[in-house]
Scaffold this motif. Structure first.
Motif, PDB file in Angstrom:
ATOM      1  N   ALA A  17       0.827  -1.205   0.000  1.00 32.15           N
ATOM      2  CA  ALA A  17       0.000   0.000   0.000  1.00 32.15           C
ATOM      3  C   ALA A  17       0.859   1.252   0.000  1.00 32.15           C
ATOM      4  CB  ALA A  17      -0.924  -0.002   1.214  1.00 32.15           C
ATOM      5  N   SER A  18       1.938   1.245   0.752  1.00 28.73           N
ATOM      6  CA  SER A  18       2.838   2.388   0.810  1.00 28.73           C
ATOM      7  C   SER A  18       3.440   2.684  -0.560  1.00 28.73           C
ATOM      8  CB  SER A  18       3.950   2.132   1.831  1.00 28.73           C
ATOM      9  OG  SER A  18       4.897   3.170   1.813  1.00 28.73           O
ATOM     10  N   LEU A  56       0.592   3.983  -2.984  1.00 25.12           N
ATOM     11  CA  LEU A  56       0.187   5.355  -2.662  1.00 25.12           C
ATOM     12  C   LEU A  56       1.300   6.357  -2.932  1.00 25.12           C
ATOM     13  CD1 LEU A  56      -1.853   4.658   0.570  1.00 25.12           C
ATOM     14  CD2 LEU A  56      -2.744   5.559  -1.584  1.00 25.12           C
ATOM     15  N   LEU A  64      -2.225  11.140  -5.277  1.00 28.91           N
ATOM     16  CA  LEU A  64      -3.567  11.569  -4.869  1.00 28.91           C
ATOM     17  C   LEU A  64      -3.602  12.968  -4.248  1.00 28.91           C
ATOM     18  CD1 LEU A  64      -4.887   8.240  -3.288  1.00 28.91           C
ATOM     19  CD2 LEU A  64      -5.451   9.181  -5.532  1.00 28.91           C
ATOM     20  N   GLY A 114      -1.998  10.794  -0.824  1.00 28.92           N
ATOM     21  CA  GLY A 114      -1.288   9.537  -1.056  1.00 28.92           C
ATOM     22  C   GLY A 114       0.126   9.573  -0.504  1.00 28.92           C
ATOM     23  N   ALA A 139       1.465   7.181   2.254  1.00 26.62           N
ATOM     24  CA  ALA A 139       2.622   6.350   1.905  1.00 26.62           C
ATOM     25  C   ALA A 139       3.652   6.382   3.024  1.00 26.62           C
ATOM     26  CB  ALA A 139       3.237   6.822   0.592  1.00 26.62           C
TER      27      ALA A 139
END
Length: 110
Positions: free
Chosen positions: A25-26, A29, A34, A38, A42
Motif C-alpha cells: 500500500a505504501s 500510494l 492523490l 497519497g 505512503a
C-alpha cells in the motif's frame, strides 16, 4: 512438511512467506500521489510496514517496497511544500498587487 519461517532457497537462506500489505500500500500510494494525501499515507503505511516487518522475525517481506514507499512519500510531501511556497511567493510578486489583499478586495490599481 510445513515450514513456519518461510521457504528455504538452495543456499539454505530463508525467504519470507508473505509480503506485508502495508508495504504494498505504501508503494502504490507513493506512486499515485492523490493530491498529496497519497504521499502522507505512503509515509504512514511505510513506517508501519517497516515496524511490522522488523517484528515478524523474517516471516514477512516487503522491506524494499516499504522503503520505496517512504522515499516516494517524502518526495511527494516535499513537492507539496514547494508548491505551497511557490504559490505564496507568486501571489506576493504579482505586478501591480500588494499580495493577497488586493486580489481579495478586487482593487486593480496600476
Amino acid at each position: 512438511m510445513s515450514e513456519q519461517a518461510g521457504q528455504h532457497t538452495p543456499s539454505g537462506q530463508s525467504r519470507p512467506s508473505t509480503t506485508n500489505g502495508f508495504a504494498v500500500a505504501s508503494l502504490v500510494l507513493g506512486i499515485v500521489w492523490l493530491w498529496g494525501v497519497g504521499s502522507i499515507l505512503a509515509l504512514v503505511f511505510g513506517y508501519v510496514a517497516l515496524s511490522q516487518i522488523d517484528r515478524s522475525a523474517g516471516t514477512e517481506g516487503g522491506r524494499s517496497m516499504a522503503i520505496a514507499g517512504v522515499v516516494l512519500g517524502l518526495v511527494g510531501v516535499a513537492g507539496i511544500v514547494l508548491m505551497i511556497v511557490l504559490m505564496g511567493l507568486g501571489f506576493t510578486w504579482m505586478p501591480g498587487m500588494d499580495g493577497m489583499g488586493d486580489m481579495m478586495n478586487g482593487s486593480h490599481e496600476h
